[in-house]
Design a protein around this motif. Structure first.
Motif, short mmCIF file in Angstrom:
data_model
loop_
_atom_site.label_atom_id
_atom_site.label_comp_id
_atom_site.label_asym_id
_atom_site.label_seq_id
_atom_site.Cartn_x
_atom_site.Cartn_y
_atom_site.Cartn_z
N ALA A 3 -24.69 -33.89 -37.58
CA ALA A 3 -24.04 -33.08 -36.56
C ALA A 3 -24.16 -31.60 -36.91
CB ALA A 3 -22.57 -33.48 -36.43
N ARG A 4 -23.97 -31.29 -38.19
CA ARG A 4 -24.03 -29.91 -38.66
C ARG A 4 -25.44 -29.32 -38.49
NH1 ARG A 4 -19.94 -26.85 -42.12
NH2 ARG A 4 -18.80 -27.41 -40.26
N LEU A 5 -26.42 -30.15 -38.81
CA LEU A 5 -27.82 -29.72 -38.67
C LEU A 5 -28.15 -29.48 -37.20
CD1 LEU A 5 -30.48 -29.36 -40.36
CD2 LEU A 5 -31.09 -31.65 -39.58
N LEU A 6 -27.68 -30.41 -36.37
CA LEU A 6 -27.92 -30.29 -34.93
C LEU A 6 -27.27 -29.01 -34.39
CD1 LEU A 6 -29.20 -32.06 -32.68
CD2 LEU A 6 -26.88 -32.83 -32.13
N TYR B 78 -20.97 -23.34 -26.00
CA TYR B 78 -19.91 -23.86 -26.87
C TYR B 78 -20.39 -24.04 -28.32
CZ TYR B 78 -15.45 -25.98 -27.87
OH TYR B 78 -14.21 -26.21 -28.37
N PRO B 79 -21.51 -24.75 -28.53
CA PRO B 79 -21.98 -24.92 -29.92
C PRO B 79 -22.24 -23.58 -30.60
CG PRO B 79 -23.24 -26.31 -28.43
CD PRO B 79 -22.37 -25.46 -27.58
N LEU B 80 -22.83 -22.63 -29.86
CA LEU B 80 -23.13 -21.33 -30.48
C LEU B 80 -21.83 -20.62 -30.88
CD1 LEU B 80 -25.13 -19.18 -31.36
CD2 LEU B 80 -25.10 -18.26 -29.04
N ALA B 81 -20.83 -20.65 -30.00
CA ALA B 81 -19.55 -20.01 -30.31
C ALA B 81 -18.94 -20.66 -31.55
CB ALA B 81 -18.60 -20.11 -29.12
N TYR B 82 -18.96 -21.98 -31.58
CA TYR B 82 -18.39 -22.72 -32.71
C TYR B 82 -19.13 -22.35 -34.00
CZ TYR B 82 -16.38 -26.53 -35.40
OH TYR B 82 -15.71 -27.25 -36.34
N TYR B 83 -20.45 -22.33 -33.90
CA TYR B 83 -21.27 -22.02 -35.06
C TYR B 83 -20.96 -20.61 -35.58
CZ TYR B 83 -25.51 -21.25 -37.82
OH TYR B 83 -26.38 -20.97 -38.84
N LEU B 84 -20.92 -19.63 -34.68
CA LEU B 84 -20.71 -18.25 -35.11
C LEU B 84 -19.33 -18.04 -35.72
CD1 LEU B 84 -22.39 -16.19 -32.24
CD2 LEU B 84 -23.26 -16.63 -34.53
N VAL B 85 -18.32 -18.69 -35.13
CA VAL B 85 -16.95 -18.44 -35.60
C VAL B 85 -16.61 -19.29 -36.82
CG1 VAL B 85 -14.51 -18.58 -34.98
CG2 VAL B 85 -16.16 -17.69 -33.34
N VAL B 87 -18.87 -21.64 -38.67
CA VAL B 87 -19.86 -22.02 -39.69
C VAL B 87 -20.43 -20.81 -40.42
CG1 VAL B 87 -22.00 -23.28 -40.13
CG2 VAL B 87 -20.43 -24.10 -38.37
N VAL B 88 -20.77 -19.76 -39.65
CA VAL B 88 -21.38 -18.58 -40.28
C VAL B 88 -20.37 -17.91 -41.20
CG1 VAL B 88 -22.32 -16.29 -39.86
CG2 VAL B 88 -23.02 -18.18 -38.43
N LYS B 89 -20.69 -17.84 -42.47
CA LYS B 89 -19.74 -17.25 -43.43
C LYS B 89 -19.99 -15.76 -43.61
CE LYS B 89 -17.42 -20.97 -44.73
NZ LYS B 89 -17.50 -21.49 -43.35
N SER B 90 -21.25 -15.36 -43.51
CA SER B 90 -21.59 -13.96 -43.76
C SER B 90 -21.12 -13.07 -42.62
CB SER B 90 -23.09 -13.83 -43.95
OG SER B 90 -23.54 -12.58 -43.50
N THR B 186 -11.27 -37.63 -39.31
CA THR B 186 -12.67 -37.32 -39.54
C THR B 186 -12.94 -35.97 -38.89
OG1 THR B 186 -13.32 -38.32 -37.46
CG2 THR B 186 -13.31 -39.76 -39.40
N PRO B 187 -14.01 -35.27 -39.27
CA PRO B 187 -14.32 -33.97 -38.64
C PRO B 187 -14.38 -34.08 -37.12
CG PRO B 187 -15.73 -34.31 -40.55
CD PRO B 187 -14.94 -35.57 -40.37
N PHE B 188 -14.94 -35.20 -36.64
CA PHE B 188 -15.04 -35.35 -35.19
C PHE B 188 -13.66 -35.51 -34.56
CE2 PHE B 188 -15.55 -37.98 -31.35
CZ PHE B 188 -16.29 -37.09 -30.60
N ASP B 189 -12.80 -36.30 -35.20
CA ASP B 189 -11.43 -36.47 -34.69
C ASP B 189 -10.69 -35.14 -34.66
OD1 ASP B 189 -11.39 -39.13 -34.06
OD2 ASP B 189 -10.78 -39.79 -36.07
N THR B 190 -10.86 -34.35 -35.72
CA THR B 190 -10.21 -33.05 -35.80
C THR B 190 -10.68 -32.17 -34.64
OG1 THR B 190 -10.06 -33.16 -38.18
CG2 THR B 190 -9.91 -30.98 -37.21
N PHE B 191 -11.98 -32.20 -34.42
CA PHE B 191 -12.53 -31.39 -33.34
C PHE B 191 -11.96 -31.84 -32.00
CE2 PHE B 191 -15.62 -30.74 -29.96
CZ PHE B 191 -15.74 -29.36 -30.01
#
Lengths: 262, 283
Positions: A3-6, B78-85, B87-90, B186-191
């Motif tokens: 999921a993370r990779l995707l 949505y995925p991009l917003a989630y990723y930027l906020v 996942v991206v640490k830098s 699980t991460p999915f449940d949390t989401f």
């Protein structure tokens, strides 16, 4: 893990999608071919030279810039007092007034443009700079309100009261206390307002003429019939202005978008 | 008159007068002229709008394009917003991405649509790539199709949804998510049970914004339709700029406005219902 990779793959693809068209325009403005080519074939600044040699582009840049500057100044002069009244005073119809002032954000610009054309024609202002200007002020006021209102907090109000208690006249309080405190809201509101005016087409198109036109409207009329590297050069300039505005915004008030520091 | 009113009045006089003169009155002029035909009061313009199959086809195309655009924006944004906020640490990388996200927003629709005209052409980069990779065996026509317009509009409107979701997400305390996973989700449940419901208001406001802008978009469809597809704002523009029938144009304008407002109201209502079902009020 998958999921993370995707998520990573989707996100970077979307970022690529967001950058690609701008890259193509800027890239193809340097092509040595007489048609648009990306990646550019050869490198030349000829197309920029052609653009500078065509006074109609310079005139359109001038009109756009003057229009956006005057409209932004007017939107600040009208918007800041309105924001102060809305934040500070309780009066009947306040919510209605705020929604009225914010409604240009959701109203289709084509509808508003048509309305202003018809109305300004009745006033004898049809297709004039004034007609363009009033329309632009209406659509950019919400940006000023949206940036300034959140800064007029109760804590900020307390400082104004302190200033008044210490004997400052209302004008002194406004310029010495209020204004410096809402500076960053004013700056970001002004930049958003300026840019929204500078890039507007849907509203402007109703009130421009062949002689008096803004740069986006001129591009629109041109692109419908011809696509050539001169258009890419003109477009690249507008992308440059956008980049400059964002960098100024980021360096002065900071783009606090998507960060928890708010 | 109350004291508050006395203080508010001098501040409001100019902005209210301006909005009355150049916003409210022009809109009233459009409404009233839409109710006139041949110099007499009439509902004929609206009858013409409503009883013509062509208008319904155009309206259907407009809403189909706007609907597809909105769904695609939500699914990609949505995925991009989630990723930027999340996942991206830098900080530097996030800042760069935000700048790149805002840059298209600060660039005229014309320039951005123009980029897609070049990319989507028969010999454009997109066709070259698709043929080169072997997905297509010969170039596909994008310009002049609804797909082409949707590709352009998604591009134009995507940043709005990323910013709306991203700002909502940035305001959600990560401790809530940590608590959820500490309790064994699980991460999915949390989401699904924590993160998603908490940023639903942001997503809904982004969706409403994108949909209204897509329905009322004129420039992008005009440039990417190649004259083959008509959307509702084009009809309005035609009436005012070439046919000069302000009565009929007014009726078309009001039809678009009312349809948009109804759909926005509906979305707001669904958003509120959805948000209160998860125990949170939409802003």
């Amino acid at each position: 893990m998958i999921a993370r990779l995707l998520l990573r793959v989707v996100s970077w693809s979307v970022m690529g999608y967001l950058i690609l068209p701008l890259l193509v325009i800027v890239g193809s403005s340097f092509t040595a071919t007489s048609y648009l080519a990306f990646p550019p074939q050869g490198l030349t600044l000829d197309w920029y030279g052609r653009m500078l040699g065509d006074t109609s582009y310079l005139a359109a840049f001038g009109t756009s810039t003057l229009l956006a500057l005057v409209a932004t100044a007017a939107a600040l002069l009208l918007g800041v007092p309105a924001a102060l009244a809305i934040a500070r005073c309780e009066f009947p119809g306040k919510r209605f007034l705020l929604s009225l002032l914010m409604s240009p954000l959701v109203l289709p610009h084509v509808v508003l443009g048509a309305a202003l054309l018809q109305y300004c024609a009745a006033l004898g202002l049809m297709r004039s700079f004034t007609a363009l200007l009033v329309g632009h002020i209406v659509i950019i006021m919400p940006f000023v309100l949206r940036s300034v209102l959140p800064q007029l907090t109760p804590e900020q109000r307390a400082l104004e009261e302190a200033s008044a208690d210490l004997g400052a006249r209302p004008m002194e309080t406004f310029f010495l206390v209020t204004l410096p405190q809402i500076r960053s809201g004013l700056a970001s509101g002004a930049i958003f307002a300026f840019i929204s005016s500078w890039i507007n087409v849907e509203l402007s198109i109703f009130n421009t003429t062949a002689e008096m036109t803004t740069i986006p409207v001129k591009l629109f009329n041109y692109v419908q019939y011809t696509i050539d590297p001169v258009i890419a050069a003109v477009s690249s300039i507008t992308i440059g202005v956008a980049a400059l505005a964002i960098i100024i915004l980021d360096l002065t008030v900071g783009l606090h978008l998507l960060s928890d520091r708010r | 008159m109350s004291a508050a009113m006395n203080r508010a009045l001098p501040l409001l006089a100019a902005p209210v007068a301006f909005f009355a003169a150049f916003f409210a009155v022009p809109m009233i002029v459009v409404v009233s002229s839409s109710l006139m035909a041949g110099g007499v009061p009439s509902l004929g313009n609206y009858a013409r709008v409503l009883f013509d199959q062509y208008h319904w086809d155009v309206l259907a195309a407009t809403f189909r394009i706007a609907g597809l655009t909105t769904v695609a924006c939500a699914l990609l944004g949505y995925p991009l917003a989630y990723y930027l906020v999340r996942v991206v640490k830098s900080r530097a990388l996030r800042r760069t991405c935000v700048i790149l996200l805002v840059l298209p927003l600060f660039t005229s629709n014309i320039v951005r649509s123009f980029g897609w005209m070049v990319l989507l052409g028969r010999n454009g980069l997109v066709n070259d790539a698709l043929v080169g990779v072997g997905i297509l065996d010969r170039p596909m026509r994008f310009l002049g199709t609804e797909l082409g317009i949707v590709i352009g509009l998604v591009y134009i409107l995507l940043p709005f949804i990323v910013l709306a979701v991203g700002n909502a997400l940035a305001a959600v305390d990560p401790a809530l998510e940590d608590a959820s996973s500490d309790l064994g989700a699980t991460p999915f449940d949390t989401f699904r049970t924590v993160t998603f419901p908490l940023c639903l208001p942001g997503l809904m406001s982004g969706i409403v914004m994108v949909f209204t802008l897509a329905v009322s978009a004129y420039v992008t469809p005009a440039l990417l339709s190649g004259g083959k597809i008509t959307v509702f704002p084009m009809l309005i523009f035609q009436q005012y700029s070439t046919v000069f029938d302000v009565n009929y144009g007014g009726a078309l304008s009001m039809t678009l406005l009312v349809m948009t407002l109804v759909l926005v109201g509906l979305a707001g209502w669904i958003g509120n219902a959805g948000a209160s079902a998860t125990g949170r009020k939409a802003q």
